[in-house]
Structures are given as structure tokens and as C-alpha cells.
Scaffold this active site. Sequence first.
Site, PDB file in Angstrom:
ATOM      1  N   GLU A 173    -107.857  24.071  12.913  1.00 33.66           N
ATOM      2  CA  GLU A 173    -106.679  23.225  12.712  1.00 33.66           C
ATOM      3  C   GLU A 173    -105.471  23.842  13.426  1.00 33.66           C
ATOM      4  O   GLU A 173    -104.794  24.728  12.880  1.00 33.66           O
ATOM      5  CB  GLU A 173    -106.362  23.109  11.219  1.00 33.66           C
ATOM      6  N   GLY A 202    -100.060  17.048  10.706  1.00 34.02           N
ATOM      7  CA  GLY A 202     -98.997  16.176  10.218  1.00 34.02           C
ATOM      8  C   GLY A 202     -98.006  15.732  11.270  1.00 34.02           C
ATOM      9  O   GLY A 202     -96.980  15.131  10.950  1.00 34.02           O
ATOM     10  N   ASN A 232    -108.297  16.131   2.798  1.00 33.47           N
ATOM     11  CA  ASN A 232    -107.440  17.054   2.060  1.00 33.47           C
ATOM     12  C   ASN A 232    -106.195  16.282   1.621  1.00 33.47           C
ATOM     13  O   ASN A 232    -105.328  15.996   2.441  1.00 33.47           O
ATOM     14  CB  ASN A 232    -107.045  18.234   2.947  1.00 33.47           C
ATOM     15  N   GLU A 258    -101.037  25.907   5.730  1.00 35.62           N
ATOM     16  CA  GLU A 258     -99.909  25.729   4.824  1.00 35.62           C
ATOM     17  C   GLU A 258     -99.893  26.795   3.734  1.00 35.62           C
ATOM     18  O   GLU A 258     -98.834  27.159   3.221  1.00 35.62           O
ATOM     19  CB  GLU A 258     -99.945  24.316   4.231  1.00 35.62           C
ATOM     20  N   HIS A 261    -105.922  27.533   4.444  1.00 39.79           N
ATOM     21  CA  HIS A 261    -105.204  26.460   5.143  1.00 39.79           C
ATOM     22  C   HIS A 261    -103.887  27.023   5.661  1.00 39.79           C
ATOM     23  O   HIS A 261    -103.245  27.850   5.009  1.00 39.79           O
ATOM     24  CB  HIS A 261    -104.958  25.283   4.213  1.00 39.79           C
ATOM     25  N   LYS A 314    -103.842  17.278  -0.177  1.00 38.15           N
ATOM     26  CA  LYS A 314    -102.701  18.183  -0.292  1.00 38.15           C
ATOM     27  C   LYS A 314    -101.956  17.887  -1.610  1.00 38.15           C
ATOM     28  O   LYS A 314    -102.606  17.585  -2.626  1.00 38.15           O
ATOM     29  CB  LYS A 314    -101.812  18.072   0.948  1.00 38.15           C
ATOM     30  N   SER A 351    -104.023  15.725  12.611  1.00 30.42           N
ATOM     31  CA  SER A 351    -103.671  14.358  13.022  1.00 30.42           C
ATOM     32  C   SER A 351    -104.870  13.517  13.436  1.00 30.42           C
ATOM     33  O   SER A 351    -104.772  12.694  14.361  1.00 30.42           O
ATOM     34  CB  SER A 351    -102.619  14.405  14.139  1.00 30.42           C
TER      35      SER A 351
END
Length: 250
Positions: free
Chosen positions: A163, A169, A9, A95, A93, A11, A209
Site C-alpha cells: 500500500e 485515500g 478495510n 495509518e 497499516h 477503518k 485507491s
Amino acid sequence: MRRKLAAGNWKMNGTASALTELGNLAYSCKSAKAEVLICPPATLLYRAANVCVDSKVNIGAQDCHSATYGAHTGDLSAEMLHDAGATAVILGHSERRADHGESDETVRAKAKTAIAAGLTAIICVGETLEDREAGKTLDVVRAQLAGSLPDDTSGTTVVVAYEPVWAIGTGKVPTVEQIAEVHNDLRASLVKRFGGETANAIRLLYGGSVKASNAKEIFAVAHVDGALVGGASLKAADFAPIVAALDASA
Ligand SMILES: O=C[C@H](O)COP(=O)(O)O
């Protein structure tokens, strides 16, 4: 046997110059046994699909609208993504759930549209650090799974990505025991809802990660069928070893 999947991904990273990395990855993965998917920004989809034509690398998208067409300024339909060369789309996701207030119902509606357009829906679930510290991880993930997956889910139409938000991240990765607990529970939830044959065909990815340095131990966990990788998917030199570790785990 579920085919392993290494998904990247990108992003909001990458302009046309990043297509060189994609070409490098396609070359590095020419003997890969696992399915390899890269989800670049939508601006690169069409060109990325052309770079990867006749390679082992498929191209995916990072979101789609739940409508098939219409007055939705700035949005993209699943059909448009498929037309541009996407084979899959990441949905729900964290985010987007956080930044755009996406609910399970929204994710489910998007998944239905994506599947109808011929895309595989990669549906993300995961707890926050607050959820985990409160002992609510399984409750949160079970609820997201139940609310986000369409009723006609199958092993070819849906992939589930676990996730943990606090691992995205951050360089922080759950222990293999923590990953195993959630992936075992995800599989049990899928069996309960869809029956064993369908449930056992649905691939479960871990994301958060993942790096070349930790991929081997993560892929050794039961019910981990691959990874959804962010930062380490941007460079072929970082992502190819993860694909190789996945192949070695098969
Ligand atoms: O979609 C990918 C996940 O958000 C993981 O991102 P990360 O590998 O940079 O932690």
C-alpha cells in the site's frame, strides 16, 4: 495456485446500521470464487460475523495487541478477535505505523500472536511519496517486509499488502508498471527468505485507491493476488464489482 483475496478495510467507519451493507455484500458475493473479507471496526466484529455466517464473506479485524492478555487498557488480543468471529487481522497499516509509531518489530510481534490465535495476518508495507521521489521505494518495502514477517510465515498464515502511502485515500494510483515492479520484488524477497514453495503460496495484495474503475487493470498485474480496499469497501455496490473483477482475473 493462490486463491484470490478481496479484503475491505472499513477503518474508523460504521455503526450497527452499516451491517445492512454487509448483508447486501454477502448476497452479492454468493457466487464469488475469490475469498472475500471485510474488516469492520472492532465494535461490529461479533455482529458482522453473525450477519455473514454461511456466506462467502469472512470477517477480519484492523489491529490487535502483541500480548495474549493483561493490563493493556483499551486494547484487544488476537484471541478475543478470533473469539468474536474474525478470521484475519490487518497489521502494520501505514495509518497505524504513522499515528501510533508502530515499528516493524511491533508488527512482527503482533503477527506472531495473531497466527498463534488462528488468525491470518495481513501485513502492510508501503513507501511514502518522499521515499518514492527519492528512489527508495524498493529499499523501504524490502526493509518493512524483512522486519515485519515472522520466521514461520506460510501461505496460510500471512498475506502481504503493498500500500503506497501516497495512494491511500487520495485517488492517486501507481502505474501498472510501478505496481508490477514492487510486487515482483516482493515475491523475489519472499523466495529468497522462505524458499519458492512457501513464498509462492503467500498472497500479495495491492491497496491504495482501488475502485471498480481501475480494478481490472490492477488485477492483471503479475503477482497481484487481490486488493486491500478502503473507501470502496464501505458500500456493497462499490465493493461487489471489485470482487467480480477479481474473479474475472483468475
Ligand atoms: O486499507 C486500505 C487502504 O488504506 C486503502 O484505502 P483506500 O482504498 O481508501 O485508498
